[in-house]
Write a protein that holds these residues in place. Structure first.
Motif, PDB file in Angstrom:
ATOM      1  N   ALA A  77       0.828  -1.203   0.000  1.00 46.33           N
ATOM      2  CA  ALA A  77       0.000   0.000   0.000  1.00 46.33           C
ATOM      3  C   ALA A  77       0.866   1.259   0.000  1.00 46.33           C
ATOM      4  CB  ALA A  77      -0.937  -0.009   1.213  1.00 46.33           C
ATOM      5  N   LEU A  78       1.919   1.271   0.812  1.00 44.79           N
ATOM      6  CA  LEU A  78       2.800   2.429   0.893  1.00 44.79           C
ATOM      7  C   LEU A  78       3.582   2.643  -0.397  1.00 44.79           C
ATOM      8  CD1 LEU A  78       4.180   1.874   4.512  1.00 44.79           C
ATOM      9  CD2 LEU A  78       2.727   3.780   3.780  1.00 44.79           C
ATOM     10  N   ASP A  79       4.127   1.567  -0.943  1.00 47.44           N
ATOM     11  CA  ASP A  79       5.016   1.689  -2.100  1.00 47.44           C
ATOM     12  C   ASP A  79       4.285   1.956  -3.411  1.00 47.44           C
ATOM     13  OD1 ASP A  79       7.084   1.240  -0.377  1.00 47.44           O
ATOM     14  OD2 ASP A  79       7.496  -0.821  -1.022  1.00 47.44           O
ATOM     15  N   LEU A  80       3.062   1.460  -3.542  1.00 51.09           N
ATOM     16  CA  LEU A  80       2.365   1.562  -4.821  1.00 51.09           C
ATOM     17  C   LEU A  80       1.229   2.584  -4.820  1.00 51.09           C
ATOM     18  CD1 LEU A  80       2.207  -2.179  -5.996  1.00 51.09           C
ATOM     19  CD2 LEU A  80       3.915  -0.430  -6.514  1.00 51.09           C
ATOM     20  N   ASP A  81       1.008   3.241  -3.695  1.00 50.45           N
ATOM     21  CA  ASP A  81      -0.079   4.214  -3.610  1.00 50.45           C
ATOM     22  C   ASP A  81       0.046   5.297  -4.681  1.00 50.45           C
ATOM     23  OD1 ASP A  81      -2.378   5.533  -2.253  1.00 50.45           O
ATOM     24  OD2 ASP A  81      -0.880   7.035  -1.719  1.00 50.45           O
ATOM     25  N   LYS A  82       1.249   5.777  -4.918  1.00 53.44           N
ATOM     26  CA  LYS A  82       1.434   6.862  -5.890  1.00 53.44           C
ATOM     27  C   LYS A  82       1.166   6.415  -7.324  1.00 53.44           C
ATOM     28  CE  LYS A  82       6.480   6.156  -6.137  1.00 53.44           C
ATOM     29  NZ  LYS A  82       7.793   6.788  -5.888  1.00 53.44           N
ATOM     30  N   PHE A  83       1.080   5.103  -7.524  1.00 51.86           N
ATOM     31  CA  PHE A  83       0.766   4.573  -8.857  1.00 51.86           C
ATOM     32  C   PHE A  83      -0.705   4.187  -8.993  1.00 51.86           C
ATOM     33  CE2 PHE A  83       5.258   3.432  -8.042  1.00 51.86           C
ATOM     34  CZ  PHE A  83       5.854   4.242  -9.010  1.00 51.86           C
ATOM     35  N   GLY A  84      -1.507   4.515  -7.994  1.00 48.57           N
ATOM     36  CA  GLY A  84      -2.935   4.188  -8.053  1.00 48.57           C
ATOM     37  C   GLY A  84      -3.260   2.754  -7.721  1.00 48.57           C
ATOM     38  N   VAL A  85      -2.329   2.059  -7.048  1.00 47.06           N
ATOM     39  CA  VAL A  85      -2.530   0.646  -6.691  1.00 47.06           C
ATOM     40  C   VAL A  85      -2.726   0.546  -5.185  1.00 47.06           C
ATOM     41  CG1 VAL A  85      -1.534  -1.672  -6.728  1.00 47.06           C
ATOM     42  CG2 VAL A  85      -1.122  -0.094  -8.640  1.00 47.06           C
ATOM     43  N   ARG A  86      -3.754  -0.175  -4.753  1.00 52.52           N
ATOM     44  CA  ARG A  86      -4.121  -0.279  -3.343  1.00 52.52           C
ATOM     45  C   ARG A  86      -3.910  -1.706  -2.830  1.00 52.52           C
ATOM     46  NH1 ARG A  86      -8.985  -0.386  -2.790  1.00 52.52           N
ATOM     47  NH2 ARG A  86      -9.652  -0.623  -4.945  1.00 52.52           N
ATOM     48  N   SER A  87      -3.809  -1.815  -1.503  1.00 55.20           N
ATOM     49  CA  SER A  87      -3.647  -3.132  -0.884  1.00 55.20           C
ATOM     50  C   SER A  87      -4.276  -3.121   0.499  1.00 55.20           C
ATOM     51  CB  SER A  87      -2.161  -3.489  -0.778  1.00 55.20           C
ATOM     52  OG  SER A  87      -1.984  -4.780  -0.220  1.00 55.20           O
ATOM     53  N   ASN A  88      -5.179  -4.064   0.737  1.00 58.10           N
ATOM     54  CA  ASN A  88      -5.868  -4.188   2.015  1.00 58.10           C
ATOM     55  C   ASN A  88      -5.930  -5.654   2.439  1.00 58.10           C
ATOM     56  OD1 ASN A  88      -7.062  -1.351   2.612  1.00 58.10           O
ATOM     57  ND2 ASN A  88      -7.582  -1.716   0.460  1.00 58.10           N
ATOM     58  N   CYS A  89      -6.228  -5.879   3.712  1.00 60.24           N
ATOM     59  CA  CYS A  89      -6.310  -7.227   4.264  1.00 60.24           C
ATOM     60  C   CYS A  89      -7.712  -7.535   4.783  1.00 60.24           C
ATOM     61  CB  CYS A  89      -5.344  -7.380   5.441  1.00 60.24           C
ATOM     62  SG  CYS A  89      -3.626  -7.637   4.984  1.00 60.24           S
ATOM     63  N   ASP A 140     -10.440   5.082  -2.070  1.00 55.71           N
ATOM     64  CA  ASP A 140      -9.795   5.784  -0.961  1.00 55.71           C
ATOM     65  C   ASP A 140      -9.557   4.884   0.246  1.00 55.71           C
ATOM     66  OD1 ASP A 140     -12.452   5.470  -0.293  1.00 55.71           O
ATOM     67  OD2 ASP A 140     -12.677   7.463   0.586  1.00 55.71           O
ATOM     68  N   VAL A 141      -9.645   3.564   0.048  1.00 52.37           N
ATOM     69  CA  VAL A 141      -9.408   2.601   1.127  1.00 52.37           C
ATOM     70  C   VAL A 141      -8.097   1.880   0.829  1.00 52.37           C
ATOM     71  CG1 VAL A 141     -10.313   0.620   2.398  1.00 52.37           C
ATOM     72  CG2 VAL A 141     -11.898   2.300   1.413  1.00 52.37           C
ATOM     73  N   ASN A 142      -7.088   2.101   1.648  1.00 51.46           N
ATOM     74  CA  ASN A 142      -5.764   1.568   1.354  1.00 51.46           C
ATOM     75  C   ASN A 142      -5.013   1.320   2.662  1.00 51.46           C
ATOM     76  OD1 ASN A 142      -3.682   0.703  -0.295  1.00 51.46           O
ATOM     77  ND2 ASN A 142      -2.902   2.758  -0.726  1.00 51.46           N
ATOM     78  N   GLY A 143      -4.326   0.181   2.742  1.00 50.88           N
ATOM     79  CA  GLY A 143      -3.498  -0.131   3.898  1.00 50.88           C
ATOM     80  C   GLY A 143      -4.268  -0.495   5.151  1.00 50.88           C
ATOM     81  N   GLN A 144      -5.507  -0.950   4.997  1.00 52.51           N
ATOM     82  CA  GLN A 144      -6.350  -1.267   6.149  1.00 52.51           C
ATOM     83  C   GLN A 144      -6.446  -2.771   6.376  1.00 52.51           C
ATOM     84  OE1 GLN A 144      -7.312   1.446   7.984  1.00 52.51           O
ATOM     85  NE2 GLN A 144      -6.094   2.444   6.378  1.00 52.51           N
ATOM     86  N   ILE A 145      -6.836  -3.142   7.591  1.00 51.12           N
ATOM     87  CA  ILE A 145      -7.059  -4.541   7.951  1.00 51.12           C
ATOM     88  C   ILE A 145      -8.488  -4.672   8.466  1.00 51.12           C
ATOM     89  CG2 ILE A 145      -6.344  -6.493   9.377  1.00 51.12           C
ATOM     90  CD1 ILE A 145      -3.603  -5.113   9.672  1.00 51.12           C
TER      91      ILE A 145
END
Length: 301
Positions: A177-189, A238-243
């Motif tokens: 989530a941190l590394d790819l946020d600026k490229f419009g890519v999200r990651s959640n758990c 707008d949901v990124n890096g959440q668990i």
């Protein structure tokens, strides 16, 4: 909600992965159904489960393809992503769901039991995500949905391998989530509570455990799929890096490690002053040796 998107779902031949695949297809996604068709311990290969889910999707009017590569190998993971690109032209969604169990008390765990579980869960999530990151970055969009577990976030007995892998996945997801946020890519758990083949392997040797298993049986894998679909959709932009955790009809936002309490001495600490002052001040905020069932102690609703 997923019209025009392409989803890779690992471990989708049954259980939670199957239900996510079916709902994503129903919501318009083209789905690559990945499953090696192995036993719960990871042994054997069978193309049947993946193809069966593809048939279900196609019968319902959806579009899908089967893949039987193992996520536990980097070259195979690249092949999974390439399979989706070849079949559907792009990759928008990766659901890292594949998993195995080899439960054992820590002091009895073998190196093989440790390695096998880490390879499928943690390494598999990394390998597939790493392979998918390039096309997602190039198209400036994408979403990862990673399956963690309260076994890692909170703890459970006899699951050191599984717990370490699942807590590792939470850290991996946050890094993506941190590394790819600026490229419009999200990651959640998602930490799922659901009756599945893995849960069915839990050893029941007490009335208390039997009662807990009966509660879990009420929680079907289909309860997990709606949140996975949402997190993969543009509605979650707008949901990124959440668990999150899903327990039957409940959805939880889980905490992430942050400072709880602090102590400070201008002259610094010695082992003795830590024992006499620091620990007594911090002790009221200590965490107990909880397992997941202690924290989620009420009946599912």
């Amino acid at each position: 909600m997923l019209e025009g998107k392409v989803a890779i779902i690992t471990g989708a031949g049954g259980g939670i992965g199957r239900d996510i695949a079916l709902l994503m297809a129903q919501q318009g996604a083209k789905v690559l159904v990945n499953d090696v068709g192995a036993s719960l311990g990871g042994e054997g290969r069978n193309a049947g489960p993946a193809q069966s889910v593809v048939t279900e999707i196609e019968t319902a009017g959806g579009v899908a393809a089967a893949n039987t590569d193992s996520v536990a190998d980097a070259s195979n993971a690249k092949r999974i992503v390439q399979n989706a690109l070849d079949a559907f032209g792009r990759v928008d969604i990766v659901v890292n769901n594949a998993g195995i169990l080899r439960d054992r008390f820590f002091h009895k765990m073998s190196d093989d039991e440790w390695d096998a579980v880490l390879k499928v869960h943690l390494y598999g999530s990394y390998y597939v995500s790493r392979a998918a990151a390039e096309p997602m970055k190039a198209q400036a969009s994408g979403a990862f949905v990673n399956m963690t577990s309260t076994s890692g976030l909170i703890g459970n007995l006899a699951q050191a391998n599984y717990s370490a892998a699942k807590l590792g996945i939470a850290g991996l997801s946050k890094s993506i989530a941190l590394d790819l946020d600026k490229f419009g890519v999200r990651s959640n758990c998602i930490a799922p509570f659901a009756w599945s083949r893995m849960i069915s392997s839990i050893k029941v040797d007490s009335d208390e455990q039997a009662a807990r298993v009966e509660k879990i049986k009420q929680m079907t894998p289909a309860k997990i799929a709606p949140l996975a679909v949402f997190l993969a959709s543009d509605s979650a932009r707008d949901v990124n890096g959440q668990i999150f955790a899903v327990r039957n009809n409940e959805i939880f936002l889980m905490s992430q490690p942050r400072p709880v309490r602090s102590v400070q001495r201008s002259e610094g600490w010695t082992p003795q002053s830590i024992a006499e002052h620091a620990i007594p001040a911090l002790r009221p905020s200590f965490h107990s040796l909880d397992v997941s069932a202690d924290v989620f102690s009420w009946d599912p609703v």
